[in-house]
Design an enzyme around this catalytic site. Structure first.
Site, PDB file in Angstrom:
ATOM      1  N   LYS A 153      29.854 -21.197   2.724  1.00  0.00           N
ATOM      2  CA  LYS A 153      30.319 -21.868   1.503  1.00  0.00           C
ATOM      3  C   LYS A 153      31.697 -22.497   1.702  1.00  0.00           C
ATOM      4  O   LYS A 153      32.123 -23.341   0.916  1.00  0.00           O
ATOM      5  CB  LYS A 153      30.322 -20.883   0.326  1.00  0.00           C
ATOM      6  CG  LYS A 153      28.902 -20.597  -0.166  1.00  0.00           C
ATOM      7  CD  LYS A 153      28.896 -19.793  -1.442  1.00  0.00           C
ATOM      8  CE  LYS A 153      27.464 -19.553  -1.921  1.00  0.00           C
ATOM      9  NZ  LYS A 153      27.422 -18.572  -3.017  1.00  0.00           N
ATOM     10  N   ASP A 197      21.483  -8.775  -1.535  1.00  0.00           N
ATOM     11  CA  ASP A 197      22.324  -9.838  -2.089  1.00  0.00           C
ATOM     12  C   ASP A 197      21.848 -10.201  -3.494  1.00  0.00           C
ATOM     13  O   ASP A 197      22.643 -10.247  -4.439  1.00  0.00           O
ATOM     14  CB  ASP A 197      22.250 -11.056  -1.156  1.00  0.00           C
ATOM     15  CG  ASP A 197      23.183 -12.171  -1.585  1.00  0.00           C
ATOM     16  OD1 ASP A 197      24.250 -11.865  -2.149  1.00  0.00           O
ATOM     17  OD2 ASP A 197      22.841 -13.343  -1.335  1.00  0.00           O
ATOM     18  N   HIS A 203      19.498 -15.577   5.073  1.00  0.00           N
ATOM     19  CA  HIS A 203      19.492 -14.755   3.852  1.00  0.00           C
ATOM     20  C   HIS A 203      18.852 -15.449   2.652  1.00  0.00           C
ATOM     21  O   HIS A 203      18.648 -14.820   1.620  1.00  0.00           O
ATOM     22  CB  HIS A 203      20.907 -14.249   3.513  1.00  0.00           C
ATOM     23  CG  HIS A 203      21.853 -15.299   3.011  1.00  0.00           C
ATOM     24  ND1 HIS A 203      22.434 -16.238   3.824  1.00  0.00           N
ATOM     25  CD2 HIS A 203      22.324 -15.555   1.766  1.00  0.00           C
ATOM     26  CE1 HIS A 203      23.221 -17.016   3.107  1.00  0.00           C
ATOM     27  NE2 HIS A 203      23.172 -16.627   1.856  1.00  0.00           N
ATOM     28  N   HIS A 204      18.528 -16.741   2.772  1.00  0.00           N
ATOM     29  CA  HIS A 204      17.800 -17.415   1.684  1.00  0.00           C
ATOM     30  C   HIS A 204      16.371 -17.782   2.067  1.00  0.00           C
ATOM     31  O   HIS A 204      15.723 -18.564   1.375  1.00  0.00           O
ATOM     32  CB  HIS A 204      18.551 -18.668   1.226  1.00  0.00           C
ATOM     33  CG  HIS A 204      19.796 -18.342   0.453  1.00  0.00           C
ATOM     34  ND1 HIS A 204      19.774 -17.753  -0.792  1.00  0.00           N
ATOM     35  CD2 HIS A 204      21.113 -18.495   0.763  1.00  0.00           C
ATOM     36  CE1 HIS A 204      21.026 -17.577  -1.227  1.00  0.00           C
ATOM     37  NE2 HIS A 204      21.857 -18.015  -0.287  1.00  0.00           N
ATOM     38  N   HIS A 215      24.807 -24.324   2.907  1.00  0.00           N
ATOM     39  CA  HIS A 215      25.763 -23.252   3.261  1.00  0.00           C
ATOM     40  C   HIS A 215      25.156 -22.286   4.276  1.00  0.00           C
ATOM     41  O   HIS A 215      25.872 -21.674   5.062  1.00  0.00           O
ATOM     42  CB  HIS A 215      26.285 -22.510   2.024  1.00  0.00           C
ATOM     43  CG  HIS A 215      25.369 -21.463   1.472  1.00  0.00           C
ATOM     44  ND1 HIS A 215      24.382 -21.735   0.563  1.00  0.00           N
ATOM     45  CD2 HIS A 215      25.290 -20.120   1.711  1.00  0.00           C
ATOM     46  CE1 HIS A 215      23.745 -20.620   0.250  1.00  0.00           C
ATOM     47  NE2 HIS A 215      24.266 -19.612   0.942  1.00  0.00           N
ATOM     48  N   HIS A 248      27.325 -13.266   4.853  1.00  0.00           N
ATOM     49  CA  HIS A 248      26.147 -14.071   4.516  1.00  0.00           C
ATOM     50  C   HIS A 248      26.488 -15.431   3.914  1.00  0.00           C
ATOM     51  O   HIS A 248      25.801 -16.401   4.156  1.00  0.00           O
ATOM     52  CB  HIS A 248      25.174 -13.289   3.616  1.00  0.00           C
ATOM     53  CG  HIS A 248      25.713 -12.940   2.263  1.00  0.00           C
ATOM     54  ND1 HIS A 248      26.585 -11.894   2.061  1.00  0.00           N
ATOM     55  CD2 HIS A 248      25.501 -13.486   1.036  1.00  0.00           C
ATOM     56  CE1 HIS A 248      26.869 -11.817   0.760  1.00  0.00           C
ATOM     57  NE2 HIS A 248      26.235 -12.781   0.122  1.00  0.00           N
ATOM     58  N   ASP A 249      27.564 -15.496   3.135  1.00  0.00           N
ATOM     59  CA  ASP A 249      27.872 -16.762   2.461  1.00  0.00           C
ATOM     60  C   ASP A 249      29.086 -17.474   3.027  1.00  0.00           C
ATOM     61  O   ASP A 249      29.681 -18.323   2.357  1.00  0.00           O
ATOM     62  CB  ASP A 249      28.090 -16.509   0.961  1.00  0.00           C
ATOM     63  CG  ASP A 249      26.799 -16.652   0.180  1.00  0.00           C
ATOM     64  OD1 ASP A 249      25.836 -17.253   0.719  1.00  0.00           O
ATOM     65  OD2 ASP A 249      26.751 -16.178  -0.974  1.00  0.00           O
TER      66      ASP A 249
HETATM   67 FE   FE2 Z   1      23.895 -17.597   0.126  1.00  0.00          FE
HETATM   68 FE   FE2 Z   2      26.032 -13.034  -2.033  1.00  0.00          FE
END
Ligand code: FE2
Ligand code: FE2
Length: 251
Positions: free
Chosen positions: A114, A194, A165-166, A139, A110-111
């Site tokens: 970054k 998360d 996911h955000h 990200h 998911h991240d």
């Molecule tokens: Fe994230």
């Molecule tokens: Fe996370």
């Protein structure tokens, strides 16, 4: 012959003809068996190759996750925990076993975006200003790009998870401001798992919340940040979730 006989002979037999017919029939039979065995062997080989490909995909995606961890402040076992929460929630939501296993393996990504965020922003100890926050938010898009154009369910879901996911259930999230069912279910599941794990974890900018505080926040955000139905399911399996949390504790 209508009943399935392959051939017949008239009596009285003529020896040479009878033998010939028998040889011919045996020949056909042996050929048939040979083809059948060959097909079986090929099928086995295809399955083996498919397994190899699956394993390679998993391996690559895990390594990508590890690469991202070198940059991310959310280290430790966070991605393992949240992916296992995702697995449980997906099961509870009635997803097929195949899809559940895909979400288990895709959600740790998911991240991954970054990787593309400058350290000055990603690792800044204080609060982010408006510009920095915009960079930070990107990200999700970067992750979606890193994982784009995959040709497997795993890679496609990883991309969806990174990108969505955000997103918030009420449309106030980023990057696309999707709302409700516009947000793919894997994105809605990941968002819950998360955030819950992040709340229960120490971060450079905050101490870990207690279980009750975290559940309180999640409830407050029902229908705002989170899909209310999925959240209810999630709050119904917190025993299991906390077991995973303990099992993969950063301590
Ligand atoms: Fe994230
Ligand atoms: Fe996370």
């Amino acid at each position: 012959m209508a009943e399935g006989a392959k051939d017949f002979l008239n009596k009285p037999f003529e020896q040479a003809e009878a033998l010939n017919r028998i040889y011919n029939i045996l020949d056909v039979r042996l050929m048939h068996n040979k083809i059948r065995d060959h097909n079986k062997e090929l099928e086995g080989k295809v399955q083996e190759r498919t397994r190899d490909i699956e394993e390679t995909r998993l391996d690559v995606i895990r390594r990508l996750g590890r690469a991202a961890e070198y940059k991310d402040n959310e280290t430790g076992f966070h991605v393992i925990r949240m992916s296992k929460y995702c697995e449980q929630l997906a099961l509870k939501a009635g997803m097929s076993p195949e899809k559940v296993s895909v979400i288990l393996n895709a959600s740790p990504m998911h991240d991954v975006g970054k990787i593309g965020i400058p350290d000055a922003v990603l690792l800044k100890p204080g609060k982010l200003d408006a510009d920095e926050w915009e960079i930070m938010k990107s990200h999700s898009i970067i992750g979606g790009e890193i994982l784009s154009e995959g040709d497997s369910d795993l890679m496609r879901m990883a991309q969806t998870v990174a990108l969505t996911h955000h997103e918030n259930y009420d449309g106030s999230g980023y990057p696309n401001g999707l709302a409700g069912e516009e947000i793919p279910v894997e994105g809605r599941i990941t968002a819950i798992c998360d955030v819950f794990d992040a709340l229960l974890s120490d971060r450079p900018y905050k101490k870990a919340w207690t279980f009750d505080e975290a559940v309180g926040f999640m409830r407050e955000q029902s229908g705002i940040k989170f899909d209310p139905e999925l959240l209810e399911l999630f709050l119904g399996i917190t025993d299991k979730i906390m077991e995973i949390k303990e099992r993969w504790s950063d301590k």
